[in-house]
Every structure is written in C-alpha cells, then in structure tokens.
Design an enzyme around this catalytic site. Structure first.
Site, mmCIF file in Angstrom:
data_model
loop_
_atom_site.group_PDB
_atom_site.id
_atom_site.type_symbol
_atom_site.label_atom_id
_atom_site.label_comp_id
_atom_site.label_asym_id
_atom_site.label_seq_id
_atom_site.Cartn_x
_atom_site.Cartn_y
_atom_site.Cartn_z
ATOM 1 N N SER A 56 -41.227 3.060 70.371
ATOM 2 C CA SER A 56 -41.781 4.399 70.171
ATOM 3 C C SER A 56 -43.249 4.377 69.743
ATOM 4 O O SER A 56 -43.972 5.357 69.958
ATOM 5 C CB SER A 56 -40.960 5.151 69.117
ATOM 6 O OG SER A 56 -40.913 4.417 67.898
ATOM 7 N N GLY A 93 -36.912 3.641 70.305
ATOM 8 C CA GLY A 93 -35.677 3.013 69.855
ATOM 9 C C GLY A 93 -35.461 1.608 70.384
ATOM 10 O O GLY A 93 -34.466 0.967 70.045
ATOM 11 N N ASP A 204 -42.511 11.723 59.626
ATOM 12 C CA ASP A 204 -41.542 10.644 59.366
ATOM 13 C C ASP A 204 -42.170 9.465 58.634
ATOM 14 O O ASP A 204 -41.476 8.551 58.189
ATOM 15 C CB ASP A 204 -40.887 10.172 60.664
ATOM 16 C CG ASP A 204 -41.880 9.616 61.682
ATOM 17 O OD1 ASP A 204 -43.051 9.388 61.327
ATOM 18 O OD2 ASP A 204 -41.466 9.415 62.841
ATOM 19 N N HIS A 207 -44.608 7.031 62.533
ATOM 20 C CA HIS A 207 -45.329 7.140 63.805
ATOM 21 C C HIS A 207 -46.706 7.775 63.613
ATOM 22 O O HIS A 207 -46.809 8.850 63.009
ATOM 23 C CB HIS A 207 -44.503 7.938 64.809
ATOM 24 C CG HIS A 207 -43.201 7.286 65.141
ATOM 25 N ND1 HIS A 207 -42.024 7.579 64.479
ATOM 26 C CD2 HIS A 207 -42.898 6.323 66.050
ATOM 27 C CE1 HIS A 207 -41.046 6.826 64.964
ATOM 28 N NE2 HIS A 207 -41.544 6.061 65.918
#
Length: 231
Positions: A56, A93, A204, A207
């Site tokens: 990702s 992922g 999060d 990222h």
C-alpha cells in the site's frame, strides 16, 4: 473542329495531371504515415520501464494514484526528458509471500529497473524473519532469471518495536544484507523523515499524505534511482 480537338486535348492533359498529382499526394501521404509509424515504434522501443513492486505504500493507499510516489517519480522523469515509464505495481495488504506468488505475472513486460518495496506487512504481522528474507530473495531471483540485466533497488523498511527489540532490530537488517548479497541498490529507509510525523501521514498514522509521498519520492527514492538511470 480544331477548337473542339484542342479542347479535348486540354481535358486529357488536365485529367492526366490531376491523376498524377493525386497519386503523388497519396504516395507522399503513405510515406509520411510510414515514417510516423517508424518514429512511434522507435520511441516505444526506446522507452524503458521502472517497475515499482510493493504494498500500500507504493500503491498510495488513501490517495489518488497520481499522488503516490511512483507517479511523483514519473513527473521528475518527464521534467528531465528521461525516456522511462514508471509502472506502479503496488498492492495494498501485500506480504512478501503474496508478492512471491504474483511476481511472474507482473514480469510479463520487460523491466529495466525493478524497485522492490515489500516486507512492512510481514513485520507488522510478526511473520518469522527467515520467511520474509527467503521470500524477498526468491523475488529477486525471479527478476534476475527473467532478465539478468535488470537493475534492482531494494527499499529498506523499519517497524515499531511492538514485536520486541530483537525482532525489530533483526527485521531492519534484512534489507541492507540482501542488497549487499545481491549487489542491489538500497534505499536505507523508504519512510525516512516521514514516518512518525503526524502532519506527513494520513489518519492511520502509517500511510503518507500527498506531501509525505513527495518527500519519499524526492528525498528517499530519487537519489538512489537517479544514478541507475544515468548509466
């Protein structure tokens, strides 16, 4: 009568000239088209590929694909008139095991520079270190077997100490050791000056934001990538 014959001759000459001119234009147009096709073919043939193979972080999760660091690298390539196409083969992922399973499919195209960015998900899941190391080596071996001339760049990764200091420390060593073993270029830490900085990461905390992706591209990836493209 003579006037009529003269007029007929004039029509014949005019018709002949028009046909000749039309044929000439048609031939000229055909040649021009062929030249354009050859030029396009030469341009396509000279275009080289940089394949970014990762998770990702490469895919640019949470952002428009045009904001992910491979796209930012493409902008730099275009600004320098370097005939390279940056291909984003990031998949959110992705673990090293999953990457090993899909690498053959990705390598259906010719790759000149291969940037390998995998391992973070392994570390966050506590996957045995030897398994991560072996999977990364298998991916590198596959790339080399497809084309020994492909230049390989390995993106170093670090993880939080959730799994213990020993695991975290040994995980960090995997990347420089594999780079040295395989004579690959190394990005010491892909998220240098980005990881752990709230303003450069999405909600999060993992990222990068658009600005974070630019730092990854320009400060961390490009200095390692540039010398490989200039040789």
């Amino acid at each position: 009568m003579r006037t009529l014959l003269t007029f007929c001759y004039f029509l014949i000459l005019l018709f002949t000239f028009s046909c000749g001119e039309s044929a000439s234009k048609k031939e000229s147009k055909q040649v021009t088209t062929e030249i354009q096709q050859e030029n396009n073919s030469d341009s396509a043939a000279s275009e080289k590929v940089i394949l970014f193979f990762g998770n990702s972080l490469t895919a640019g999760m949470g952002l428009d694909p045009n904001e992910a660091f491979p796209a930012v690298i493409q902008q730099r390539l275009d600004s320098l008139n370097l005939f390279y196409t940056a291909v984003n083969a990031g998949l959110s992922g992705e673990t090293t095991a999953a990457g090993k399973n899909r690498i053959n499919w990705v390598l259906n195209q010719k790759v000149d520079v291969f940037v390998l960015e995998l391992g973070a998900n392994d570390g966050l899941r506590g996957i045995p270190l030897e398994e991560t190391r072996n999977n990364l080596q298998a991916i590198i071996d596959t790339v080399r077997s497809k084309n020994p001339e492909t230049k390989i760049v390995l993106a170093g990764m670090q993880i939080p100490p959730n799994m213990g200091l020993e695991y975290t420390s040994e995980f960090r060593k995997i990347f420089p050791e594999l780079a040295a073993k395989n004579k690959a270029a190394l990005i010491p830490f892909l998220l240098e000056d980005v990881a752990g900085i709230p303003s450069l990461n999405q909600a999060d905390g993992i990222h990068p934001t658009v600005e974070g992706q630019k730092i990854v591209a320009y400060q961390n990836v490009w200095p390692v990538l540039k010398p490989l493209l200039m040789n």
